[in-house]
Design a protein around this motif. Structure first.
Motif, PDB file in Angstrom:
ATOM      1  N   ILE A 143      15.415  26.498  31.256  1.00 33.96           N
ATOM      2  CA  ILE A 143      16.640  25.992  30.644  1.00 33.96           C
ATOM      3  C   ILE A 143      17.752  25.883  31.682  1.00 33.96           C
ATOM      4  O   ILE A 143      18.483  24.880  31.747  1.00 33.96           O
ATOM      5  CB  ILE A 143      17.068  26.887  29.468  1.00 33.96           C
ATOM      6  CG1 ILE A 143      16.051  26.778  28.328  1.00 33.96           C
ATOM      7  CG2 ILE A 143      18.467  26.507  28.967  1.00 33.96           C
ATOM      8  CD1 ILE A 143      16.234  27.808  27.227  1.00 33.96           C
ATOM      9  N   LYS A 144      17.858  26.894  32.539  1.00 36.08           N
ATOM     10  CA  LYS A 144      18.868  26.871  33.601  1.00 36.08           C
ATOM     11  C   LYS A 144      18.629  25.701  34.552  1.00 36.08           C
ATOM     12  O   LYS A 144      19.567  25.030  34.988  1.00 36.08           O
ATOM     13  CB  LYS A 144      18.854  28.185  34.378  1.00 36.08           C
ATOM     14  CG  LYS A 144      19.390  29.373  33.601  1.00 36.08           C
ATOM     15  CD  LYS A 144      19.243  30.663  34.417  1.00 36.08           C
ATOM     16  CE  LYS A 144      19.700  31.884  33.636  1.00 36.08           C
ATOM     17  NZ  LYS A 144      19.477  33.147  34.411  1.00 36.08           N
ATOM     18  N   LEU A 145      17.359  25.466  34.879  1.00 36.28           N
ATOM     19  CA  LEU A 145      17.018  24.362  35.774  1.00 36.28           C
ATOM     20  C   LEU A 145      17.416  23.024  35.154  1.00 36.28           C
ATOM     21  O   LEU A 145      17.995  22.154  35.819  1.00 36.28           O
ATOM     22  CB  LEU A 145      15.521  24.397  36.083  1.00 36.28           C
ATOM     23  CG  LEU A 145      14.966  23.369  37.076  1.00 36.28           C
ATOM     24  CD1 LEU A 145      13.736  23.936  37.786  1.00 36.28           C
ATOM     25  CD2 LEU A 145      14.598  22.056  36.389  1.00 36.28           C
ATOM     26  N   ALA A 166      22.529  32.029  26.418  1.00 31.39           N
ATOM     27  CA  ALA A 166      23.126  32.485  27.672  1.00 31.39           C
ATOM     28  C   ALA A 166      22.647  31.651  28.859  1.00 31.39           C
ATOM     29  O   ALA A 166      23.388  31.463  29.838  1.00 31.39           O
ATOM     30  CB  ALA A 166      22.793  33.959  27.898  1.00 31.39           C
ATOM     31  N   ALA A 167      21.420  31.134  28.766  1.00 29.42           N
ATOM     32  CA  ALA A 167      20.861  30.316  29.848  1.00 29.42           C
ATOM     33  C   ALA A 167      21.414  28.901  29.855  1.00 29.42           C
ATOM     34  O   ALA A 167      21.238  28.171  30.837  1.00 29.42           O
ATOM     35  CB  ALA A 167      19.342  30.283  29.736  1.00 29.42           C
ATOM     36  N   GLY A 168      22.060  28.506  28.740  1.00 32.85           N
ATOM     37  CA  GLY A 168      22.668  27.176  28.699  1.00 32.85           C
ATOM     38  C   GLY A 168      22.201  26.271  27.581  1.00 32.85           C
ATOM     39  O   GLY A 168      22.600  25.103  27.522  1.00 32.85           O
ATOM     40  N   LEU A 199      23.879  34.322  15.991  1.00 36.17           N
ATOM     41  CA  LEU A 199      23.865  33.569  17.241  1.00 36.17           C
ATOM     42  C   LEU A 199      25.189  32.850  17.506  1.00 36.17           C
ATOM     43  O   LEU A 199      25.569  32.656  18.657  1.00 36.17           O
ATOM     44  CB  LEU A 199      22.728  32.543  17.244  1.00 36.17           C
ATOM     45  CG  LEU A 199      21.324  33.061  17.470  1.00 36.17           C
ATOM     46  CD1 LEU A 199      20.335  31.912  17.535  1.00 36.17           C
ATOM     47  CD2 LEU A 199      21.245  33.886  18.754  1.00 36.17           C
ATOM     48  N   GLN A 200      25.845  32.412  16.442  1.00 34.51           N
ATOM     49  CA  GLN A 200      27.090  31.656  16.599  1.00 34.51           C
ATOM     50  C   GLN A 200      26.884  30.451  17.529  1.00 34.51           C
ATOM     51  O   GLN A 200      27.647  30.216  18.468  1.00 34.51           O
ATOM     52  CB  GLN A 200      28.198  32.560  17.130  1.00 34.51           C
ATOM     53  CG  GLN A 200      28.661  33.633  16.140  1.00 34.51           C
ATOM     54  CD  GLN A 200      29.327  33.033  14.903  1.00 34.51           C
ATOM     55  OE1 GLN A 200      30.339  32.345  15.005  1.00 34.51           O
ATOM     56  NE2 GLN A 200      28.756  33.289  13.736  1.00 34.51           N
TER      57      GLN A 200
END
Length: 286
Positions: free
Chosen positions: A140-142, A188-190, A212-213
């Motif tokens: 996900i970060k990538l 958190a990872a995006g 989760l919001q």
């Protein structure tokens, strides 16, 4: 096919798609697999289009699960994007990649088609098991990094397959807790939206939304609450997956069975979907 005229750039379409998930109203996506389906939904004033990987594979003679070639998928996506003027999101399964460099290149090619959003799932296609949370977060970060470098805020709908393949989570509460853990990590990872596919219990869906919001995606399968209830508890998005295709196949199957008995002619001659209607869909000017 007439090229649609859109004054929106790919970046603007991506931003528009993001906003649709924060409007306070449930976004319905009856996932399609070709230009005609996309044209139909746009003519009915849908605000966005999404594909279903299973439907794209099935209509091209392949089983779901990245059995269709990535090049074929890219070609289909490009045609769909070019057929409408509204945002198009693509289900890319696990990214059709066996390495991070390959995933990076694939995301670049997906963005080059004009796609503004993706579904990415956390299943290892080789083993058919769930990837670790850490591995999926790195993916996900990538994806976020690549889309940022290109300048398109690609909408990432992070699918968690806990309810499909998480055999080690043997109680409803264990499945929920694992889904929640992954949802928090993916956020958190995006990730922009969380998709706990096959989660059906209203109390679980409500809890995941509240805790989760962030936008949550629900799939239309037996057991889920009514759409009005999902809207009320704050679900941002509902996908049909391959259900739209199955509805179409049901109609074709029923007529085919009637015709074998020399019945069903009125279904054809009295069909409100005429050739003129179909031609208008593919030749519309925007």
């Amino acid at each position: 096919m007439t090229q649609p005229v859109s004054n929106l750039t790919q970046q603007e379409k991506a931003k528009q798609f993001h906003k649709l998930h924060h409007s306070g109203r449930l976004l319905i996506l009856p996932n399609i697999w070709d230009c005609l389906g996309a044209n139909l939904l746009e003519s009915l004033h849908y605000s966005a289009i999404a594909t279903a990987s299973a439907s794209v594979a099935f209509v091209n003679g392949y089983d779901d699960g990245q059995n269709i070639s990535f090049d074929t998928v890219l070609e289909i996506l490009k045609k769909i994007v070019n057929s409408v003027s509204i945002p198009v999101s693509a289900d890319i399964e696990s990214g059709f990649a066996e390495s991070d460099p390959q995933l990076k290149e694939n995301i670049k090619q997906i963005l080059a088609t004009g796609i503004i959003g993706i579904n990415i799932e956390d299943t290892d296609k080789k083993t058919n098991s769930i990837l670790s949370t850490e591995v999926q977060c790195e993916k996900i970060k990538l994806i976020k990094k690549v889309s940022g470098e290109i300048g398109v805020p690609l909408f990432i709908n992070a699918r968690a397959d806990v309810y499909l393949r998480g055999k080690e989570f043997d109680t409803p509460e264990a499945k929920f807790e694992e889904a929640l853990k992954r949802g928090r990590a993916y956020k958190a990872a995006g990730a922009d939206c969380f998709y706990p596919i096959a989660m059906t219990r209203q109390e679980d869906i409500k809890r995941i939304v509240e805790q989760l919001q962030m936008p949550v995606n629900v799939l239309t399968i037996p057991g889920i609450p009514e759409l009005t209830a999902l809207n009320e508890i704050g679900v941002a998005r509902v996908s049909l997956g391959p259900s739209f295709l199955k509805i179409a196949l049901k109609a074709m199957k029923n007529l085919a069975l009637k015709l074998k008995n020399l019945e069903g002619l009125s279904d054809i001659t009295q069909n409100e979907i005429t050739s003129a209607y179909v031609k208008d869909l593919v030749n519309r000017h925007y």
